[in-house]
Enzyme design. Structure first.
Site, PDB file in Angstrom:
ATOM      1  N   HIS A 124      12.471 -18.860  -9.620  1.00 24.54           N
ATOM      2  CA  HIS A 124      13.676 -19.065 -10.838  1.00 24.54           C
ATOM      3  C   HIS A 124      13.206 -18.662 -12.276  1.00 24.54           C
ATOM      4  O   HIS A 124      12.378 -19.357 -12.586  1.00 24.54           O
ATOM      5  CB  HIS A 124      14.671 -20.023 -10.665  1.00 24.54           C
ATOM      6  CG  HIS A 124      15.315 -20.438  -9.424  1.00 24.54           C
ATOM      7  ND1 HIS A 124      15.154 -21.661  -8.836  1.00 24.54           N
ATOM      8  CD2 HIS A 124      15.306 -19.657  -8.324  1.00 24.54           C
ATOM      9  CE1 HIS A 124      15.583 -21.815  -7.581  1.00 24.54           C
ATOM     10  NE2 HIS A 124      15.737 -20.458  -7.057  1.00 24.54           N
TER      11      HIS A 124
ATOM     12  N   TYR B 134      10.927 -32.000 -14.235  1.00 24.17           N
ATOM     13  CA  TYR B 134      10.755 -31.171 -15.366  1.00 24.17           C
ATOM     14  C   TYR B 134      11.691 -31.266 -16.698  1.00 24.17           C
ATOM     15  O   TYR B 134      12.959 -31.612 -16.265  1.00 24.17           O
ATOM     16  CB  TYR B 134      10.886 -29.601 -14.977  1.00 24.17           C
ATOM     17  CG  TYR B 134      12.270 -29.352 -14.014  1.00 24.17           C
ATOM     18  CD1 TYR B 134      13.478 -28.666 -14.677  1.00 24.17           C
ATOM     19  CD2 TYR B 134      12.446 -29.762 -12.677  1.00 24.17           C
ATOM     20  CE1 TYR B 134      14.472 -28.384 -13.855  1.00 24.17           C
ATOM     21  CE2 TYR B 134      13.267 -29.504 -12.055  1.00 24.17           C
ATOM     22  CZ  TYR B 134      14.432 -29.000 -12.555  1.00 24.17           C
ATOM     23  OH  TYR B 134      15.554 -28.514 -11.631  1.00 24.17           O
TER      24      TYR B 134
END
Length: 474
Positions: free
Chosen positions: A72, A135
């Protein structure tokens, strides 16, 4: 199960993908467990990482070995690490440009993190059970943002997954992603040029051309002084705003109406742009003026000299500079005696020469001409080379001249007798004025050392005038 390595020094390693950077993280532990600073802004930026301004923290928990997710690419930056467990990570550059398709792979455990720049495809495969993948991102998810995806099994990327993809858990959506040949590259962040129909704006149009990520606006399409500017664009899609708009009617600014317009155009609008740039991590480029100084210095003005504007126009420019200086990513380009496409001093002198008029021209103001093409080129250089943020003097180079000197040069270059130009003092020139006249700095010479040190090539003002007059003369 891999044991996390304790006692590493905080170090940074560049990768084969531009902007993708791996960090070794110090982890402190004993029989009870471990502790680490997963993100420490001062230390990370001290090693050269851009302060990317994270706004959201996400965690993906994975039960089984072999869980595979990706690839992604989103239009934001990510700081990726592992809270517990271990992963094999693969990153593919899906940005427009020469590195499109480049691949980098490595393993991450709690002692290692990676900074993933906007547009680089992110994917991973868990190598231990109960792996928590975490993240930080510097934007919020939006359905209007531009995303790109790459198939995990793409033959061109040729990622060597530790566990064959046929044996692992992958979502149907990830299995359906296109091969590299069918990927829509992530475009660069947009550059917005405000005031694109003015003299400098037209030079910036010529400099940047019609690239898809360049957006040109004027007051009819984006009024920076109007309410609602913060919601006028999806500002996270922009990397740079170049403010080429300004109120420049120096003498009219001394009138009540002009004073109001000058403050609105040069301060109110600039303040809104500064607020937007700060909130969205945008680089703001702002054009300043020699009029922020009083002109009494006996040497060229440096960037760090204190401002002392004489008139309203100079006061509004100084105020605008102070506002822009609060933006973390800013360039203030200070210039003087600007000549561009449109009505200007050089064109006026050439017209007077041709019509047989012998002008009186001020001979006690000293400076250098600056051509808008050179300002546009200088701005692009600062942005392209990622020069240190701050103030840069940007004018023509060479020996300073007075306005009378320049007028005589124009007369000579157009085939007329330069002796037809008579030099007079500023007081004499304006002695018969019936409207308000703004005070002018007598010394408008700007020190160019910092710009030259940043690699800018600044043309000699006299030579550029010859080129300009030659190009304008049939």
């Amino acid at each position: 199960m891999t044991v996390t390595e304790y006692g590493k020094q905080l170090t940074v390693t560049e990768t084969t993908i531009p902007g993708l950077v791996v960090f070794d993280l110090p982890v402190h532990g004993d029989a009870r467990g471990w502790f680490k600073e997963n993100w420490q802004r001062e230390k990370m930026t001290g090693l050269g990482l851009a302060d990317f301004g994270p706004v959201q923290n996400n965690i993906s928990f994975n039960d089984a070995v072999g869980t595979t997710r990706g690839i992604h690419a989103e239009p934001w930056d990510k700081w990726v690490s592992v809270a517990t467990g271990r992963i094999f990570g693969a990153w593919v550059d899906l940005r427009e440009g020469p590195s499109f398709g480049a691949v980098y792979t490595t393993e991450l455990d709690p002692s290692k993190a990676i900074f993933v720049p906007r547009g680089v495809g992110n994917s991973y495969q868990t190598l231990e059970p109960d792996t928590a993948y975490t993240y930080l991102v510097n934007d919020h998810w939006s359905p209007d943002a531009a995303y790109s995806f790459l198939n995990l099994a793409d033959e061109t990327a040729g990622i060597e997954w530790p566990i064959p993809l046929a044996e692992v858990e992958i979502s149907p959506k990830d299995l359906a992603h296109p091969r590299l040949a069918g990927v829509t590259p992530i475009p660069p962040k947009k550059i917005l040029i405000v005031g694109a129909n003015g003299q400098l704006g037209r030079a910036l149009r010529a400099e940047y051309g019609d690239a898809a990520h360049i957006e040109y606006t004027d007051r009819t399409t984006l009024d920076i002084t109007a309410p609602g500017l913060a919601g006028a664009r999806r500002w996270r899609d922009y990397g740079t705003i170049i403010n080429a708009a300004a109120y420049t009617k120096v003498d009219v600014a001394e009138t009540p109406e002009g004073r109001r317009e000058a403050w609105v155009g040069n301060v109110t609008g600039v303040t809104e742009l500064a607020r937007i740039a700060t909130a969205n991590g945008i680089t703001l480029v702002h054009v300043s003026s020699d009029y922020v100084f009083d002109g009494t210095s006996d040497r060229p003005y440096r960037e760090d000299d204190p401002v002392a504007p004489l008139g309203v126009y100079g006061q509004t420019k100084a105020a605008g500079d102070a506002v822009v200086a609060t933006v973390p990513r800013h360039y203030i380009v200070r210039t003087s005696w600007v000549i561009g496409d449109g009505n200007n001093f050089v064109r006026t002198m050439a017209s007077l020469a041709e019509r047989g008029i012998n002008p009186l021209v001020v001979n006690d103001q000293t400076g250098r001409l600056t051509f808008t093409t050179d300002i546009a080129r200088g701005i692009r250089h600062l942005l392209d080379t990622h020069a240190d943020y701050g103030v840069y003097n940007l004018t023509g180079d060479g020996d300073p001249q007075t306005w009378a000197d320049i007028a005589r040069q124009v007369f000579e270059l157009t085939g007329h007798d330069p002796a037809r130009v008579t030099g007079v003092s500023t007081e004499e020139y304006f002695s018969s004025a019936t409207a308000p006249v703004a005070p002018r700095p007598r010394n408008s010479v700007l020190d160019l050392s910092k710009a030259l040190g940043a690699g800018l090539t600044l043309a000699d003002a006299r030579a550029r005038l010859r080129d300009h007059v030659g190009a304008s003369t049939p």
